[in-house]
Every structure is written in C-alpha cells, then in structure tokens.
Scaffold this motif. Structure first.
Motif, PDB file in Angstrom:
ATOM      1  N   ASN A 179      46.004  36.100  38.009  1.00  0.00           N
ATOM      2  CA  ASN A 179      45.570  35.336  36.660  1.00  0.00           C
ATOM      3  C   ASN A 179      46.522  35.048  35.842  1.00  0.00           C
ATOM      4  O   ASN A 179      47.353  33.708  35.293  1.00  0.00           O
ATOM      5  CB  ASN A 179      43.956  36.131  35.665  1.00  0.00           C
ATOM      6  N   ASN A 180      47.282  35.973  35.224  1.00  0.00           N
ATOM      7  CA  ASN A 180      48.810  35.721  34.953  1.00  0.00           C
ATOM      8  C   ASN A 180      49.605  35.367  35.204  1.00  0.00           C
ATOM      9  O   ASN A 180      50.205  34.108  34.041  1.00  0.00           O
ATOM     10  CB  ASN A 180      48.891  37.570  34.282  1.00  0.00           C
ATOM     11  N   MET A 181      49.950  35.284  36.685  1.00  0.00           N
ATOM     12  CA  MET A 181      50.594  33.779  37.331  1.00  0.00           C
ATOM     13  C   MET A 181      50.246  32.564  37.356  1.00  0.00           C
ATOM     14  O   MET A 181      50.997  31.745  36.939  1.00  0.00           O
ATOM     15  CB  MET A 181      50.820  34.621  38.945  1.00  0.00           C
ATOM     16  N   LYS A 203      43.121  44.849  39.678  1.00  0.00           N
ATOM     17  CA  LYS A 203      44.519  44.843  39.319  1.00  0.00           C
ATOM     18  C   LYS A 203      45.225  43.801  39.948  1.00  0.00           C
ATOM     19  O   LYS A 203      45.935  42.278  39.267  1.00  0.00           O
ATOM     20  CB  LYS A 203      45.170  45.697  39.517  1.00  0.00           C
ATOM     21  N   LYS A 245      48.653  31.486  34.827  1.00  0.00           N
ATOM     22  CA  LYS A 245      48.727  30.607  33.634  1.00  0.00           C
ATOM     23  C   LYS A 245      47.304  30.510  32.562  1.00  0.00           C
ATOM     24  O   LYS A 245      46.867  29.984  31.911  1.00  0.00           O
ATOM     25  CB  LYS A 245      49.115  29.660  32.836  1.00  0.00           C
ATOM     26  N   TRP A 276      43.508  40.572  41.210  1.00  0.00           N
ATOM     27  CA  TRP A 276      43.126  39.401  40.084  1.00  0.00           C
ATOM     28  C   TRP A 276      43.520  38.948  39.128  1.00  0.00           C
ATOM     29  O   TRP A 276      43.585  37.861  38.391  1.00  0.00           O
ATOM     30  CB  TRP A 276      41.316  39.915  39.559  1.00  0.00           C
ATOM     31  N   LYS A 277      43.919  40.059  37.838  1.00  0.00           N
ATOM     32  CA  LYS A 277      44.392  40.307  36.738  1.00  0.00           C
ATOM     33  C   LYS A 277      46.220  39.564  36.706  1.00  0.00           C
ATOM     34  O   LYS A 277      46.631  38.559  36.025  1.00  0.00           O
ATOM     35  CB  LYS A 277      44.388  41.295  35.865  1.00  0.00           C
ATOM     36  N   ILE A 278      46.807  40.699  37.709  1.00  0.00           N
ATOM     37  CA  ILE A 278      47.891  39.645  37.859  1.00  0.00           C
ATOM     38  C   ILE A 278      48.249  38.208  38.248  1.00  0.00           C
ATOM     39  O   ILE A 278      48.813  37.820  37.595  1.00  0.00           O
ATOM     40  CB  ILE A 278      48.766  40.321  39.013  1.00  0.00           C
ATOM     41  N   ASN A 325      55.846  39.183  44.936  1.00  0.00           N
ATOM     42  CA  ASN A 325      54.926  40.173  43.976  1.00  0.00           C
ATOM     43  C   ASN A 325      55.313  41.588  44.734  1.00  0.00           C
ATOM     44  O   ASN A 325      54.349  41.788  45.058  1.00  0.00           O
ATOM     45  CB  ASN A 325      54.102  39.690  43.076  1.00  0.00           C
TER      46      ASN A 325
END
Length: 137
Positions: free
Chosen positions: A132-134, A126, A136, A128-130, A104
């Motif tokens: 967390n999305n990875m 930013k 799930k 952290w959010k990426i 990434n």
C-alpha cells in the motif's frame, strides 16, 4: 480480515472493467488451479484483494473487496471449481510493478515471486502495508 492478490490479464478483465461493475461487483471466475481455488474458498466477505494486471503491465493497479464468498463457478462445467464476487474499492495512486516488488527484500517471500503462475494468493498484513505504501495509498 485477510488480504489477497488476484491476477487478471487486463485485455480479459481490467481494473477499469471492475470499476464499471459498480457496487454489485463481478464474479471472479475461471480459476482452474486447485491451489488458487483453495484460496478462493478461504476468502471471507470483507477481505480485501490487490488487483494485479498480469502479462500486460505486470503490476498491482487497485484494490477490490470480497462481497460474496465462494460459490460454484458457473463457467465450470465439471462443478469442481468456485468463484467469489468482488467489488472495486480504489485504484492505486501509483501502480506497483513486479520489478519493484522483486527489488524489495521484505517481499521476497510472496507467492507472486515464488509461484509466479498462481492467480489467487494470500498476502500477509505486513506485506499488505508495504505494498500500500509503495502504491501511495
């Protein structure tokens, strides 16, 4: 709130052991790198941290929360290093591997990639959010 990543070898201290520690949490001790120790000193109660299994797995497996700020590490006879206490919050639905993190481009600046031996590192909001999305979440 600040975000962090804490590395632990799962055969020494795993996310499952952290979960078993319950709401009282467990000390994050044994850190002997000065930069990592400085990061521990910067942590505040309520900060959240990714729990990363190093050496075996090499993946983010969960999230813990700082419940006690820096104090003298009882495992350090010199009295120079600190520990914090963290409690289990959750396991990631899908562990995020180091390999996927490296793929990434938005995460290429992370200390996890640039300073691979650092055991306690900051994570910007930013990223952290990426992550967390990875994972799930």
């Amino acid at each position: 709130m600040q975000y962090w990543l804490l590395k632990s070898e799962p055969d020494v201290w795993s996310i499952d052991q952290q979960k078993k520690a319950g709401i009282k949490g467990a000390p994050w001790d044994g850190v002997r790198n000065y930069q990592a120790a400085k990061n521990l000193k910067s942590m505040r109660e309520g900060d959240q941290c990714f729990f990363y299994h190093s050496n075996i797995g090499k993946e983010i497996v969960g999230i813990v929360e700082v419940i006690k700020e820096a104090y003298l590490d009882k495992t350090d006879k010199s009295g120079r290093f600190v520990a914090v206490t963290v409690k289990f919050l959750k396991k990631l639905n899908k562990p995020v591997s180091l390999e996927d993190i490296k793929k990434n481009k938005q995460l290429s600046h992370l200390s996890l990639i640039k300073q691979s031996r650092l055991s306690v590192m900051p994570i910007d909001s930013k990223s952290w959010k990426i992550l967390n999305n990875m994972g799930k979440i």
